[in-house]
Every structure is written in C-alpha cells, then in structure tokens.
Design a protein around this motif. Sequence first.
Motif, PDB file in Angstrom:
ATOM      1  N   GLU A 112       0.763  -1.314   0.226  1.00 20.60           N
ATOM      2  CA  GLU A 112      -0.073  -0.146  -0.039  1.00 20.60           C
ATOM      3  C   GLU A 112       0.890   1.068  -0.200  1.00 20.60           C
ATOM      4  OE1 GLU A 112      -2.155  -0.325   3.437  1.00 20.60           O
ATOM      5  OE2 GLU A 112      -3.588  -1.959   2.704  1.00 20.60           O
ATOM      6  N   LEU A 113       0.448   2.132  -0.677  1.00 24.05           N
ATOM      7  CA  LEU A 113       1.071   3.666  -0.618  1.00 24.05           C
ATOM      8  C   LEU A 113      -0.219   4.518  -0.206  1.00 24.05           C
ATOM      9  CD1 LEU A 113       3.493   5.344  -1.514  1.00 24.05           C
ATOM     10  CD2 LEU A 113       2.437   5.575  -3.692  1.00 24.05           C
ATOM     11  N   ASN A 114       0.332   5.097   1.149  1.00 23.93           N
ATOM     12  CA  ASN A 114      -0.569   6.117   1.599  1.00 23.93           C
ATOM     13  C   ASN A 114      -1.974   5.593   1.790  1.00 23.93           C
ATOM     14  OD1 ASN A 114       1.476   8.118   1.927  1.00 23.93           O
ATOM     15  ND2 ASN A 114       1.003   8.579  -0.244  1.00 23.93           N
ATOM     16  N   GLY A 115      -2.033   4.285   2.328  1.00 28.00           N
ATOM     17  CA  GLY A 115      -3.249   3.793   2.531  1.00 28.00           C
ATOM     18  C   GLY A 115      -4.174   3.071   1.665  1.00 28.00           C
ATOM     19  N   ASP A 137       5.597  10.286   2.108  1.00 29.70           N
ATOM     20  CA  ASP A 137       4.732   9.110   1.635  1.00 29.70           C
ATOM     21  C   ASP A 137       5.005   7.905   2.635  1.00 29.70           C
ATOM     22  OD1 ASP A 137       3.588  10.433  -0.174  1.00 29.70           O
ATOM     23  OD2 ASP A 137       4.638   9.386  -2.057  1.00 29.70           O
ATOM     24  N   GLN A 138       3.671   7.349   2.905  1.00 29.21           N
ATOM     25  CA  GLN A 138       3.829   6.029   3.830  1.00 29.21           C
ATOM     26  C   GLN A 138       3.694   4.869   2.944  1.00 29.21           C
ATOM     27  OE1 GLN A 138       3.933   6.059   7.460  1.00 29.21           O
ATOM     28  NE2 GLN A 138       3.688   8.423   7.697  1.00 29.21           N
ATOM     29  N   VAL A 139       4.414   3.766   3.323  1.00 32.14           N
ATOM     30  CA  VAL A 139       4.574   2.435   2.575  1.00 32.14           C
ATOM     31  C   VAL A 139       4.144   1.600   3.713  1.00 32.14           C
ATOM     32  CG1 VAL A 139       5.709   0.715   1.175  1.00 32.14           C
ATOM     33  CG2 VAL A 139       6.090   3.312   1.016  1.00 32.14           C
ATOM     34  N   GLU A 149      12.657   5.052   6.250  1.00 26.28           N
ATOM     35  CA  GLU A 149      12.856   4.137   7.727  1.00 26.28           C
ATOM     36  C   GLU A 149      11.761   3.136   7.501  1.00 26.28           C
ATOM     37  OE1 GLU A 149      11.571   6.804  10.904  1.00 26.28           O
ATOM     38  OE2 GLU A 149       9.549   6.918  10.383  1.00 26.28           O
ATOM     39  N   SER A 150      12.117   2.285   8.365  1.00 31.07           N
ATOM     40  CA  SER A 150      11.145   1.073   8.185  1.00 31.07           C
ATOM     41  C   SER A 150      10.886   0.532   9.734  1.00 31.07           C
ATOM     42  CB  SER A 150      11.894  -0.244   7.601  1.00 31.07           C
ATOM     43  OG  SER A 150      12.212   0.233   6.402  1.00 31.07           O
ATOM     44  N   ASN A 151       9.599   0.128   9.872  1.00 34.44           N
ATOM     45  CA  ASN A 151       9.096  -0.603  11.151  1.00 34.44           C
ATOM     46  C   ASN A 151       8.661  -1.908  10.755  1.00 34.44           C
ATOM     47  OD1 ASN A 151       7.696  -1.406  13.202  1.00 34.44           O
ATOM     48  ND2 ASN A 151       7.138   0.778  13.655  1.00 34.44           N
ATOM     49  N   PHE A 152       9.402  -2.946  11.168  1.00 32.89           N
ATOM     50  CA  PHE A 152       9.082  -4.494  10.725  1.00 32.89           C
ATOM     51  C   PHE A 152       7.978  -5.116  11.544  1.00 32.89           C
ATOM     52  CE2 PHE A 152      13.021  -4.144   8.541  1.00 32.89           C
ATOM     53  CZ  PHE A 152      12.604  -4.410   7.155  1.00 32.89           C
ATOM     54  N   ASP A 153       7.856  -4.270  12.765  1.00 36.24           N
ATOM     55  CA  ASP A 153       7.003  -4.774  13.819  1.00 36.24           C
ATOM     56  C   ASP A 153       5.455  -4.446  13.185  1.00 36.24           C
ATOM     57  OD1 ASP A 153       8.444  -5.760  15.438  1.00 36.24           O
ATOM     58  OD2 ASP A 153       8.603  -3.823  16.595  1.00 36.24           O
TER      59      ASP A 153
END
Length: 209
Positions: free
Chosen positions: A127-130, A144-146, A175-179
């Motif tokens: 998803e890109l920006n929801g 942008d949010q991935v 940055e990445s958040n794998f949780d």
Amino acid sequence: MARYRGPVCRMCRRSGQKLFLKGSRCQTDRCSFDRREYPPGQHGRMRRQKGSEYSVQLREKQKVRQIYGLMERQFRTIFDKSARERGVVSDIFFKNLECRFDNVVYRMGFARSRNEARQLVRNKHVELNGRIVNIPSVKVKVGDQVAIKEKSRKLSLFALAEELFSRRAPLSWCESNFDKMTGKVLSLPVRDELGINVKERFVVELYSK
C-alpha cells in the motif's frame, strides 16, 4: 526490446562486479560471480581487450539499467526527464531512479531484491498512503507512507527480507518498522549513500551525444 529472462548472474559476470540482483544469494558462497570472476561465454577466461570510449560508456549504462531492472525505453525516459530538471543531471537521475515505488519497497527492506519488490507491487501486496498501488514506476514523494497489506504480512518472504535487511547499512532518507510492516520516506535520496559502484558521468556522456 523484450525483458531479459535468462540467468541474471551472467549480468554480474559481464559487468565485472556484483550487481546484487539475486538478493541473499549474492552474499553467500553460492554466488556465481565469486566462483567465476570472468565474463560468461566460451572465451570468457581470455584476457579482455581494452574497450573503446563508447563501449565503456555503454557498459556503465547497462550496469545501472540492470541494477534497477529497467528496459531501455523506461531507462531513457527517466534520464530525459532528469536532464530537463535544474541541477546536476547525474544526481537528479539517481534520485528519480531511487524514488520509484518498487525501489523504495526494496530499500525499506520488504524485499530481498528489486525484482522481488516489483513482483510484490504488481501482485498488490503493498500500500502507498493507505491505498493499494500496483504500478512499480509510481514516483514516491517525501512524507509518503508505505505499508505491506495486512493479509500479506504472514508471508515467509518478509521474514527472509528482514534478515537480509539487518545486514545492510541503513539509509537516512527512509525508515522501516518491521513490527508494523510499514515505512516512511523521510527525505530525497542522497547519491553518496546508495552504495552503487558505477561511474554515472559515462551514462550522462552517452545520452548527451
């Protein structure tokens, strides 16, 4: 020109350096380049002849194109757009290559290679920006949010990608958040930290003729 479907390890051997096209395999002793550090083909072991100026430029262009997994028309289109922007052409060119959606998914560590990232995007796992976006060439912007689609997060490939990502040097522009299986673009890419060993001036010279 049709997309290349043959062994990608031949590309690394032809270019004379690792292009990291097969993800984790490139960092193991099974890497074809480490076992056969000479060009593919019947006469690969023979001494290379010094190439012409054009052949050197062409080889550097092919390296970059193969690293990002683009066909010639796509690659040239991105260069032409970069040349029309203000600033250093080579820096703008790499910025535009790095801001492709499939490349951002790879840089955030959700895929082991750019080819795998492209498949994830096309198969609607990201998803890109929801919103689900299945076009790899979409240009991602700062802020942008991935995110990996919730139903896809249990796929085993993401655990393998995270393990490989932990061995790579982190980038300052994303940055990445794998949780939560999410990532964010913090700034525009910086050429010096991309870790791509090519001489981009040759690409500019080739396309500027």
